[in-house]
Design a protein around this motif. Structure first.
Motif, PDB file in Angstrom:
ATOM      1  N   ARG A 158       7.640   4.518   8.129  1.00 43.16           N
ATOM      2  CA  ARG A 158       8.840   3.792   7.719  1.00 43.16           C
ATOM      3  C   ARG A 158       9.218   2.781   8.806  1.00 43.16           C
ATOM      4  N   LEU A 159       9.499   1.530   8.402  1.00 47.74           N
ATOM      5  CA  LEU A 159       9.955   0.532   9.360  1.00 47.74           C
ATOM      6  C   LEU A 159      11.391   0.844   9.747  1.00 47.74           C
ATOM      7  N   ILE A 216       3.143  -2.090   6.075  1.00 54.09           N
ATOM      8  CA  ILE A 216       3.026  -1.924   7.525  1.00 54.09           C
ATOM      9  C   ILE A 216       1.562  -1.867   7.941  1.00 54.09           C
ATOM     10  N   LEU A 217       0.744  -1.163   7.172  1.00 48.49           N
ATOM     11  CA  LEU A 217      -0.683  -1.077   7.487  1.00 48.49           C
ATOM     12  C   LEU A 217      -1.352  -2.449   7.421  1.00 48.49           C
ATOM     13  N   ARG A 218      -0.993  -3.240   6.407  1.00 46.01           N
ATOM     14  CA  ARG A 218      -1.568  -4.583   6.318  1.00 46.01           C
ATOM     15  C   ARG A 218      -1.188  -5.420   7.539  1.00 46.01           C
ATOM     16  N   TRP A 219       0.065  -5.293   7.963  1.00 43.65           N
ATOM     17  CA  TRP A 219       0.500  -6.039   9.147  1.00 43.65           C
ATOM     18  C   TRP A 219      -0.258  -5.559  10.383  1.00 43.65           C
ATOM     19  N   ALA A 266       8.594   9.768   4.689  1.00 43.21           N
ATOM     20  CA  ALA A 266       9.777   8.982   5.046  1.00 43.21           C
ATOM     21  C   ALA A 266       9.917   7.666   4.299  1.00 43.21           C
ATOM     22  N   ALA A 267       8.923   7.235   3.542  1.00 42.79           N
ATOM     23  CA  ALA A 267       8.987   5.943   2.862  1.00 42.79           C
ATOM     24  C   ALA A 267       8.090   5.975   1.638  1.00 42.79           C
ATOM     25  N   ILE A 268       8.316   5.032   0.714  1.00 40.96           N
ATOM     26  CA  ILE A 268       7.432   4.939  -0.440  1.00 40.96           C
ATOM     27  C   ILE A 268       6.089   4.384   0.010  1.00 40.96           C
ATOM     28  N   ALA A 269       5.072   4.600  -0.807  1.00 42.99           N
ATOM     29  CA  ALA A 269       3.717   4.188  -0.441  1.00 42.99           C
ATOM     30  C   ALA A 269       3.632   2.693  -0.183  1.00 42.99           C
ATOM     31  N   GLU A 270       4.313   1.881  -1.003  1.00 35.25           N
ATOM     32  CA  GLU A 270       4.225   0.432  -0.863  1.00 35.25           C
ATOM     33  C   GLU A 270       4.733  -0.040   0.496  1.00 35.25           C
TER      34      GLU A 270
END
Length: 577
Positions: free
Chosen positions: A481-482, A526-529, A517-521
């Motif tokens: 989660r950001l 974050i992974l793409r970044w 802690a966050a939805i998959a999208e």
């Protein structure tokens, strides 16, 4: 000296009337989706003018390489069928001669035209300079979501009652595209489109409403952030994000915006609300969160993140595979998330094909015996219900299933691939296609979950990427989660800046399962970044790793087989192209 008298031309003389245009509607079958890596296996084309068919062209093509099993299942074209077919260097000049100077038409034209241009380059022919019409683009311009759920060729052929059903064979698909083209030309006639030039420019023309609402972009800043189109009551109609809010919002009121649904939204919108963000990643995450919370009616994706489902290997004496909507804090194993129960059912069927897990729903124990079902007689279940299989023996199947769900899907992939080959050899292509799609859902979901878990298992990660002005974009991520974002100015000392950002970051209490802690999208954003060039890890609490024999290696094979095909996944309902 004679006097030359000027004569006013007719409207038809301002362009080439559509009734006089010769169209060559064509379709290709290939060994895969990339013209750089794959080859043509079939070409089909239909030449039409004034609504009448004046010629057809059809031939198989020897691709010079084996046809992948997935493609054989999709098209029905086998290695044996093309072994005596001419190679592309003999077929290409005949096709180019057939096309002549006609207007080329294809459904998703960049795919088909890309292969033709690549073949021309490879064999010394100049690329065709013919005008090109894409029926998929044209359909998106004139049809609304209320009329068609998507603009696939099969959907449009059904809606327009084509005399030919698309079946992933080149000539049949070209014939269906002819019917779709004629139906779309009738539609655009009501917009005053009468010539080829008007047809090509039709998708680029802004509507009157777009021109009238251009003032809504006034005052939008040129910074990263999120924009919200709102109606007169302040209800969110559409949420988007951009690295330059002003430039992106202004594009909605120009000819570049051709989506019918968005043009309809612009007619309702009364204001655009900007939300300034520190970085592009923060904008992307805020967009997802806003869509999930406000559920704007003109956004299609991520509106209902709470409706995902999971495949669960239950926590009981004789575990089974169950489809659930909630991840609990138990000792069960979960695979997902899936966007629909049908997708989860496909993955479960793939696992059942390879592993003899019980499929009954009763709760079993070593003391209570029940009659075995037909699966036991077929050898697909060890019948622990009757005591034929001990808890220890059954437990080995459970461990295999757990390993296939979390670590290595190879055994399941091998079992279904062998079954697909057998069915294909027996020409039972429809059954093989079902197994293909089930396997694709299972492998893609496993690969996605393994990649997500590599991030969501990290309690805290701090990473940085270069900013345009020489500074650094810093992000704090906790359990996927950001939790904080900021831009460190050029020349600033990183330690106090990072310490302050971490200290003010959102506190996260992780929940159970792969997405605590966050939805998959959001975690995927974050992974793409993190995968983008220039990103540096500043701090990592814990380890960041994926299984050595994980699903990612098999997903690449499946994606190559599907790439560029005009199909959508039948269970998940999303276009693969």
């Amino acid at each position: 000296m004679g006097v030359e008298i000027g004569v006013q031309g007719t409207l038809d003389e301002l362009g080439t009337p559509l009734r006089q245009v010769t169209f060559v509607v064509f379709d290709l079958e290939t060994t895969g989706g990339s013209h750089l890596e794959h080859a043509i296996t079939e070409i089909g084309a239909v030449k039409v003018r004034g609504g009448e068919v004046i010629g057809e062209f059809a031939t198989l093509v020897d691709p010079g390489r084996p046809i992948p099993p997935f493609i054989t299942v999709l098209t029905g074209i086998t290695d044996a069928m093309v072994i005596a077919a001419p190679p592309i260097e003999r077929v290409l000049p005949a096709f180019l001669e057939f096309a002549g100077g006609a207007t080329l038409v294809a459904h998703n034209a960049p795919f088909d035209v890309g292969f033709i241009k690549a073949s021309c380059q490879a064999h010394g022919y100049p690329p065709p300079a013919n005008p090109v019409v894409d029926t998929a683009d044209l359909a998106r311009r004139v049809l609304t979501r209320d009329e068609v759920p998507n603009c696939k060729l099969s959907t449009l052929a059904r809606v327009f009652r084509s005399a030919t059903e698309p079946c992933h064979r080149a000539l049949a698909d070209a014939r269906a595209t002819v019917d779709v083209l004629h139906a779309l030309i009738e539609r655009v006639g009501s917009f005053g489109v009468q010539t080829l030039e008007e047809l090509k420019g039709f998708v680029r023309a802004p509507t009157r409403e777009q021109k009238r609402k251009r003032h809504l972009a006034d005052g939008i800043p040129s910074v990263p952030g999120v924009y919200v189109f709102e109606d007169e009551r302040g209800e969110a109609l559409y949420v988007g994000k951009s690295g330059d809010l002003r430039q992106r919002v202004r594009s909605y009121f120009t000819a570049s915006e051709t989506r019918p649904r968005i043009r309809e939204m612009i007619g309702i919108a009364e204001r655009v609300r900007p939300i300034v963000c520190a970085t592009g990643l923060e904008a992307e995450v805020r967009e997802l969160r806003l869509i999930g919370s406000t559920k704007p009616r003109y956004n299609r994706r991520s509106r209902f993140p709470e409706k995902v489902v999971w495949l669960k290997l239950t926590d009981e004496p004789f575990p089974r595979l169950s489809i659930v909507r909630e991840v609990k804090a138990d000792r069960a194993t979960y695979l997902g998330p899936f966007s629909s129960a049908r997708g989860a059912e496909d993955a479960r069927s793939a696992l059942h094909e390879a592993l003899p897990l019980r499929q009954c729903t009763e709760r079993l124990s070593a003391r209570v015996r029940r009659p075995a079902c037909a699966l036991a007689e077929m050898g697909r279940c060890g019948a622990p219900c009757e005591g034929r299989e001990s808890a220890d023996d059954y437990g080995r199947h459970v461990e295999d299933a757990r390993g296939a769900m979390e670590h290595d899907p190879g055994p399941v992939f091998s079992a279904l691939e062998a079954r697909m080959r057998r069915l294909s050899d027996e020409q039972r292509y429809e059954e093989a296609a079902v197994d293909r799609d089930r396997l694709a859902v299972y492998v893609r979901t496993a690969a996605r979950m393994q990649r997500l878990r590599s991030l969501t298992g990290i309690p805290e990660l701090v990473a940085a990427s270069p900013a345009f002005d020489g500074g650094w974009e810093i992000h704090v991520v906790r359990h996927g989660r950001l939790t904080a974002a900021g831009v460190m100015p050029r020349g600033a000392h990183p330690t106090p800046f990072v310490d302050a950002l971490v200290a003010t970051a959102e506190t996260v209490t992780p929940g159970p399962g792969p997405l605590p802690a966050a939805i998959a999208e959001e975690s995927e954003c974050i992974l793409r970044w993190l995968d983008s060039p220039g990103v540096r890890l500043v701090r990592v609490e814990g380890t960041w790793s994926q299984p050595a024999r994980g699903a990612g290696r098999l997903k690449e094979r499946i994606d190559l087989a599907y790439k560029g095909r005009d199909v959508r996944h039948p269970r998940e309902g999303r276009p693969l192209r």
